[in-house]
Design an enzyme around this catalytic site. Structure first.
Site, PDB file in Angstrom:
ATOM      1  N   TYR A  24      -2.748   1.442  -7.123  1.00  0.00           N
ATOM      2  CA  TYR A  24      -3.027   0.124  -7.698  1.00  0.00           C
ATOM      3  C   TYR A  24      -1.922  -0.844  -7.291  1.00  0.00           C
ATOM      4  O   TYR A  24      -0.738  -0.515  -7.354  1.00  0.00           O
ATOM      5  CB  TYR A  24      -3.099   0.226  -9.229  1.00  0.00           C
ATOM      6  N   HIS A  25      -2.302  -2.059  -6.893  1.00  0.00           N
ATOM      7  CA  HIS A  25      -1.359  -3.051  -6.368  1.00  0.00           C
ATOM      8  C   HIS A  25      -0.943  -4.030  -7.465  1.00  0.00           C
ATOM      9  O   HIS A  25      -1.750  -4.796  -7.971  1.00  0.00           O
ATOM     10  CB  HIS A  25      -2.009  -3.815  -5.212  1.00  0.00           C
ATOM     11  N   GLY A  26       0.334  -4.003  -7.846  1.00  0.00           N
ATOM     12  CA  GLY A  26       0.842  -4.956  -8.822  1.00  0.00           C
ATOM     13  C   GLY A  26       1.049  -6.322  -8.204  1.00  0.00           C
ATOM     14  O   GLY A  26       0.899  -6.519  -7.002  1.00  0.00           O
TER      15      GLY A  26
END
Length: 299
Positions: free
Chosen positions: A89-91
């Site tokens: 998951y990309h913050g």
């Protein structure tokens, strides 16, 4: 006047920390340039010749991660000894991923190659850092060669779009991206899900979305400024690998497939959502994420 001054100071501080992170990244590149010049190194940036420099940079980021975010890494045992595709998951700012890379190298002396958005390669003055740390545009051919050579390759299907437009609800914004699944099938390697707890509480994007969304879709450039940098607790969780299955399709590998009440194929999207559901308060809470710095009993 005092209230206005304090408010302005708080606003400036929220934007200064992300800029400080960028400054440290450029400092890392300068250190590599000095190392290259002093040693007159002309070797392949991915070769072991650079390991001492990698260790120095990884140690710096790991110390920063420990002090500022009390960073923890869980599930390293789920990474295969050989090749595999790590999907995460990309913050808003993927500093958690930088922490992961650093600790993985310090613990296992293993370099994980990273597929990055083309925007990253437009940033001036970072060429050597990107090469030595294994950041690549990630064409299908590049990924297949890396996997064939026994490398671990990471990708965030949401990429910049997820960084800019996801929020404290931790919604995955993948669209129709499934190239990573096809590469995994072609290379016959497992997919490993990964997610970092509280990454959206550490850094966030401004809420006004429609104008910035249109701007991004037309230019593919991140015009939304990130803010934050609060010392919330970061814990990265690596999930159990999804093994290669010659009978599964690309679509099934991207999404989930239910086969009865108990037999469940934990495919990529489902696996990451499961990690989020298990470890993340939804919607994310900055105060709770800060208090977790003092939680000594969490596992």
């Amino acid at each position: 006047v005092v209230i206005i001054s304090l408010t302005m100071s708080a606003i400036l501080a929220f934007f200064i920390v992300p800029l400080t992170m960028l400054f440290f990244i450029y400092v890392s590149n300068i250190l590599l340039l000095i190392y290259q010049k002093n040693g007159e190194i002309k070797a392949d940036p991915l070769s072991d010749v650079w390991d001492s420099a990698r260790k120095t940079i990884a140690s710096f980021w790991d110390i920063y991660a420990r002090i500022w975010h009390g960073y923890e890494l869980h599930g390293v045992e789920n990474l295969p000894e050989g090749p595999g595709i790590l999907v995460y998951y990309h913050g808003a700012i993927p500093v958690d991923y930088l922490y992961f890379l650093s600790r993985l190298f310090l613990w296992k002396k293993r370099l994980c190659l990273s597929v990055a958005d083309h925007f990253v390669f437009r940033l001036p003055g970072l060429k050597l850092l990107l090469e030595v740390t294994g950041v690549m545009p990630g064409t299908r051919e590049e990924c297949l060669i890396a996997l064939k050579n026994g490398r671990l390759v990471s990708v965030s299907p949401g990429g910049l779009r997820e960084a800019l437009f996801s929020d404290e609800s931790y919604q995955l914004i993948w669209g129709n991206r499934k190239g990573f699944a096809q590469v995994a099938l072609d290379a016959k390697v497992p997919i490993i899900p990964m997610y970092t707890q509280n990454v959206r509480e550490g850094y966030r994007m401004l809420k006004e979305r429609r104008f910035f969304r249109q701007l991004y879709e037309s230019t593919r450039l991140p015009f939304i400024p990130p803010y934050g940098g609060l010392p919330v607790k970061f814990r990265t969780y690596i999930g159990e690998p999804i093994p290669y299955d010659p009978n599964i399709t690309t679509e099934e590998l991207v999404e989930k497939v239910c086969k009865g009440n108990f037999l469940f194929s934990f495919q990529t999207k489902t696996a990451i959502q499961a990690l989020i559901s298990k470890h993340q308060t939804i919607p994310g809470s900055i105060w709770k994420a800060l208090l977790e710095r003092f939680d000594k009993h969490h596992k």
